[in-house]
Motif scaffolding. Sequence first.
Motif, mmCIF file in Angstrom:
data_model
loop_
_atom_site.group_PDB
_atom_site.id
_atom_site.type_symbol
_atom_site.label_atom_id
_atom_site.label_comp_id
_atom_site.label_asym_id
_atom_site.label_seq_id
_atom_site.Cartn_x
_atom_site.Cartn_y
_atom_site.Cartn_z
ATOM 1 N N ALA A 35 0.490 -0.873 0.138
ATOM 2 C CA ALA A 35 -0.161 -0.036 0.063
ATOM 3 C C ALA A 35 0.538 1.322 0.665
ATOM 4 O O ALA A 35 1.874 1.221 0.347
ATOM 5 C CB ALA A 35 -0.901 -0.190 0.773
ATOM 6 N N SER A 49 -3.644 4.369 -2.055
ATOM 7 C CA SER A 49 -4.136 3.215 -2.582
ATOM 8 C C SER A 49 -3.173 2.390 -2.421
ATOM 9 O O SER A 49 -2.563 1.894 -1.284
ATOM 10 C CB SER A 49 -2.865 4.149 -3.805
ATOM 11 N N CYS A 50 -3.830 0.617 -2.868
ATOM 12 C CA CYS A 50 -2.875 -0.598 -1.855
ATOM 13 C C CYS A 50 -3.044 -1.560 -3.514
ATOM 14 O O CYS A 50 -3.975 -1.488 -4.165
ATOM 15 C CB CYS A 50 -3.476 -0.916 -1.148
ATOM 16 N N THR A 52 -3.082 -5.858 -4.360
ATOM 17 C CA THR A 52 -2.554 -7.533 -3.600
ATOM 18 C C THR A 52 -1.986 -7.901 -3.806
ATOM 19 O O THR A 52 -1.056 -7.294 -4.624
ATOM 20 C CB THR A 52 -3.887 -7.920 -3.458
ATOM 21 N N ILE A 57 -6.176 -7.268 -7.692
ATOM 22 C CA ILE A 57 -6.220 -6.352 -7.464
ATOM 23 C C ILE A 57 -5.659 -4.668 -7.029
ATOM 24 O O ILE A 57 -4.603 -5.410 -6.306
ATOM 25 C CB ILE A 57 -7.819 -7.019 -5.811
ATOM 26 N N THR A 58 -6.301 -3.634 -7.494
ATOM 27 C CA THR A 58 -6.081 -2.603 -6.979
ATOM 28 C C THR A 58 -6.961 -1.744 -6.108
ATOM 29 O O THR A 58 -8.275 -1.291 -6.586
ATOM 30 C CB THR A 58 -5.844 -1.833 -7.931
ATOM 31 N N TYR A 59 -7.037 -0.553 -4.949
ATOM 32 C CA TYR A 59 -7.210 0.079 -4.418
ATOM 33 C C TYR A 59 -7.556 1.601 -4.551
ATOM 34 O O TYR A 59 -5.310 1.433 -4.659
ATOM 35 C CB TYR A 59 -7.851 -0.751 -3.159
ATOM 36 N N TYR A 60 -7.814 2.485 -4.255
ATOM 37 C CA TYR A 60 -7.980 3.885 -4.064
ATOM 38 C C TYR A 60 -8.644 4.977 -3.877
ATOM 39 O O TYR A 60 -10.108 4.412 -3.605
ATOM 40 C CB TYR A 60 -8.010 4.400 -5.769
ATOM 41 N N ASN A 62 -10.608 7.761 -3.017
ATOM 42 C CA ASN A 62 -11.572 8.555 -3.597
ATOM 43 C C ASN A 62 -10.836 9.277 -4.663
ATOM 44 O O ASN A 62 -10.967 10.180 -5.353
ATOM 45 C CB ASN A 62 -12.428 8.595 -3.258
ATOM 46 N N LYS A 65 -8.354 8.387 -7.042
ATOM 47 C CA LYS A 65 -9.384 7.509 -7.861
ATOM 48 C C LYS A 65 -9.006 8.751 -9.704
ATOM 49 O O LYS A 65 -9.658 9.332 -9.444
ATOM 50 C CB LYS A 65 -10.397 7.005 -7.618
ATOM 51 N N CYS A 102 -5.105 -5.566 2.203
ATOM 52 C CA CYS A 102 -5.244 -4.556 2.516
ATOM 53 C C CYS A 102 -6.323 -3.686 3.189
ATOM 54 O O CYS A 102 -7.197 -4.244 3.768
ATOM 55 C CB CYS A 102 -5.322 -3.587 0.991
#
Length: 121
Positions: A35, A49-50, A52, A57-60, A62, A65, A102
């Motif tokens: 992350a 952000s992260c 896996t 899989i990615t995360y952001y 808001n 993004k 994450c």
Amino acid sequence: QVQLVESGGGLVQSGGSLTLSCAVSGFNWEYYAIAWFRQAPGMEREAASCITDTGAITYYANSVKGRFTISRDDAKNMVYLKMNNLQPNDTAVYYCAAGLMCGAPDGMDYWGKGALVTVSA
């Protein structure tokens, strides 16, 4: 010895781009999510952000993004954060961190020392 070393920070004008890099070593990082957190002056540390362990899989957040892109290169032991259209409120110290999944900062096992990103108006 576990190491996460960030690089690529600096000063950029509003609307500009930077790519942060995180060099990872000393543990089986291929089994860890990685992350990027950031902490602005006087603010709490927040996840930007992260990605896996498999990279599937990615995360952001808001707030980033559509502007930031996280990626990992297991062959090079590197994780990247490409940041476009940077704004003054992106100014912060950016930290690379590793955890089994994450999540929140207290769930991460290893941390880098951070890289300063300053965005001028």
